[in-house]
Design a protein around this motif. Structure first.
Motif, PDB file in Angstrom:
ATOM      1  N   VAL A  92     -14.445  49.075 -30.187  1.00 61.79           N
ATOM      2  CA  VAL A  92     -14.775  48.022 -31.153  1.00 61.79           C
ATOM      3  C   VAL A  92     -13.575  47.703 -32.040  1.00 61.79           C
ATOM      4  O   VAL A  92     -13.285  46.532 -32.324  1.00 61.79           O
ATOM      5  N   LYS A  95     -11.120  45.676 -30.060  1.00 62.40           N
ATOM      6  CA  LYS A  95     -11.583  44.288 -29.913  1.00 62.40           C
ATOM      7  C   LYS A  95     -11.467  43.529 -31.230  1.00 62.40           C
ATOM      8  O   LYS A  95     -11.124  42.336 -31.235  1.00 62.40           O
ATOM      9  N   GLU A  96     -11.720  44.194 -32.357  1.00 64.59           N
ATOM     10  CA  GLU A  96     -11.545  43.548 -33.661  1.00 64.59           C
ATOM     11  C   GLU A  96     -10.076  43.178 -33.898  1.00 64.59           C
ATOM     12  O   GLU A  96      -9.779  42.117 -34.447  1.00 64.59           O
ATOM     13  N   GLN A  98      -7.972  42.467 -31.529  1.00 63.69           N
ATOM     14  CA  GLN A  98      -7.717  41.309 -30.670  1.00 63.69           C
ATOM     15  C   GLN A  98      -8.220  40.023 -31.318  1.00 63.69           C
ATOM     16  O   GLN A  98      -7.540  38.990 -31.276  1.00 63.69           O
ATOM     17  N   VAL A  99      -9.392  40.091 -31.918  1.00 60.59           N
ATOM     18  CA  VAL A  99      -9.928  38.897 -32.599  1.00 60.59           C
ATOM     19  C   VAL A  99      -9.015  38.495 -33.755  1.00 60.59           C
ATOM     20  O   VAL A  99      -8.723  37.304 -33.954  1.00 60.59           O
ATOM     21  N   ALA A 198     -13.434  36.781 -27.009  1.00 60.20           N
ATOM     22  CA  ALA A 198     -13.306  38.065 -27.710  1.00 60.20           C
ATOM     23  C   ALA A 198     -14.434  38.259 -28.720  1.00 60.20           C
ATOM     24  O   ALA A 198     -14.960  39.375 -28.874  1.00 60.20           O
ATOM     25  N   LYS A 199     -14.834  37.196 -29.401  1.00 61.99           N
ATOM     26  CA  LYS A 199     -15.935  37.308 -30.359  1.00 61.99           C
ATOM     27  C   LYS A 199     -17.251  37.626 -29.653  1.00 61.99           C
ATOM     28  O   LYS A 199     -18.055  38.430 -30.149  1.00 61.99           O
ATOM     29  N   GLU A 201     -17.554  39.199 -26.767  1.00 61.76           N
ATOM     30  CA  GLU A 201     -17.474  40.587 -26.324  1.00 61.76           C
ATOM     31  C   GLU A 201     -17.686  41.552 -27.488  1.00 61.76           C
ATOM     32  O   GLU A 201     -18.364  42.578 -27.340  1.00 61.76           O
ATOM     33  N   LEU A 202     -17.111  41.227 -28.643  1.00 61.41           N
ATOM     34  CA  LEU A 202     -17.302  42.079 -29.816  1.00 61.41           C
ATOM     35  C   LEU A 202     -18.755  42.087 -30.254  1.00 61.41           C
ATOM     36  O   LEU A 202     -19.298  43.137 -30.646  1.00 61.41           O
ATOM     37  N   LYS A 203     -19.396  40.940 -30.179  1.00 61.21           N
ATOM     38  CA  LYS A 203     -20.815  40.855 -30.553  1.00 61.21           C
ATOM     39  C   LYS A 203     -21.672  41.701 -29.620  1.00 61.21           C
ATOM     40  O   LYS A 203     -22.591  42.407 -30.066  1.00 61.21           O
ATOM     41  N   MET A 205     -20.624  44.286 -27.923  1.00 62.79           N
ATOM     42  CA  MET A 205     -20.299  45.699 -28.135  1.00 62.79           C
ATOM     43  C   MET A 205     -20.966  46.240 -29.388  1.00 62.79           C
ATOM     44  O   MET A 205     -21.343  47.419 -29.447  1.00 62.79           O
ATOM     45  N   ARG A 206     -21.098  45.407 -30.406  1.00 61.04           N
ATOM     46  CA  ARG A 206     -21.744  45.844 -31.644  1.00 61.04           C
ATOM     47  C   ARG A 206     -23.257  45.852 -31.557  1.00 61.04           C
ATOM     48  O   ARG A 206     -23.927  46.494 -32.366  1.00 61.04           O
TER      49      ARG A 206
END
Length: 271
Positions: A92, A95-96, A98-99, A198-199, A201-203, A205-206
């Motif tokens: 996470v 990925k953050e 990367q965002v 990326a957002k 994917e982050l969403k 993952m969270r």
């Protein structure tokens, strides 16, 4: 179930564990179904088979000595869970980052687009003025009224640079600005697409279903409260009508606090 001996049940469980049909979840579910199955599912041989199939040799060598195989499995399972959670947190964070990097690049591209757009507008203004000077110099070669001629002559005299060479340079600069803006716009679209991916994917993952437990439980409690209130209202009308017809429940009694029907008196437990 009671007709089968323990040896047969133990053999069934061993076959299920060896073939992969039974997992630790299945054994835990069996252990809460009855006392007999709890005793059978707590057998050390079953959990030893699960230990050898679910964990590697390196994991087993680093584990402490515990009284039972089930306790050892629980220890290794918790440790593996902590490792997975730490890996999830690291993923996470990556990925953050990367965002954040995509957002920084987008802001940089936006600023460069603004600079190039301002530069192109200034070039267009200067090119337009030089073209007017060139038109005025050409108009001096033909007859025209003195007022117009004087105005054109003033425009030509104010220019101190070679017109043709400067116009050619500005045209080349304008072409270069358009190319730069086109490249920046393409890069901006690509970076924006990467940021959106990326957002998402982050969403994902969270996301965790238990995060919505509080809001879901509040909605459920509200729905249960509304259902109980409707039942109380409907039943109170029925009991009131019966009491009035039988003469055992008068209007005054209905209006007093003691006369109100409650959920407990009707059989609905308060939640």
């Amino acid at each position: 179930m009671s007709a089968l001996p323990d040896e047969l049940w133990r053999g069934i469980l061993e076959i299920g564990v060896q073939t992969g049909g039974f997992t630790y979840k299945d054994l835990c579910c069996l252990s809460i179904s009855s006392r007999r199955l709890r005793r059978l599912s707590d057998d050390d041989d079953l959990w030893s088979l699960l230990l050898s199939s679910d964990f590697t040799l390196s994991d087993r060598s680093a584990s402490p000595s515990l009284p039972s195989s089930k306790s050892l499995y629980k220890f290794r399972f918790e440790r593996e869970k902590e490792k997975k959670m730490a890996a999830q947190r690291r993923a996470v964070l990556r990925k953050e980052s990367q965002v954040a990097e995509h957002s920084r690049k987008i802001r940089e591209l936006e600023s460069r687009l603004v600079v190039e757009s301002d530069k192109m507008r200034a070039t267009l203004v200067e090119l337009s003025n030089l073209r007017k000077v060139r038109q005025a110099s050409v108009a001096l070669n033909v007859w025209q009224p003195e007022v117009v001629r004087g105005r054109h002559k003033q425009i030509v005299e104010q220019n101190v640079v070679p017109i043709e060479s400067r116009v050619h340079a500005l045209e080349m600069e304008l072409k270069l600005c358009k190319q730069q803006i086109s490249g920046f716009e393409k890069a901006y679209k690509d970076e924006k697409r990467r940021l959106d991916v990326a957002k998402e994917e982050l969403k994902s993952m969270r996301y965790h279903p238990l995060q919505q437990k509080e809001s879901t439980s509040s909605v459920k409690d509200e729905c249960e409260t509304n259902v109980i209130a409707k039942k109380l209202k409907r039943c109170s009308k029925v009991y009131a009508n019966k009491g009035i017809r039988n003469g055992s429940l008068g209007e005054d009694n209905l209006r007093t606090p003691k006369g109100w029907l409650t959920g407990e008196s009707l059989g609905f437990g308060t939640s």
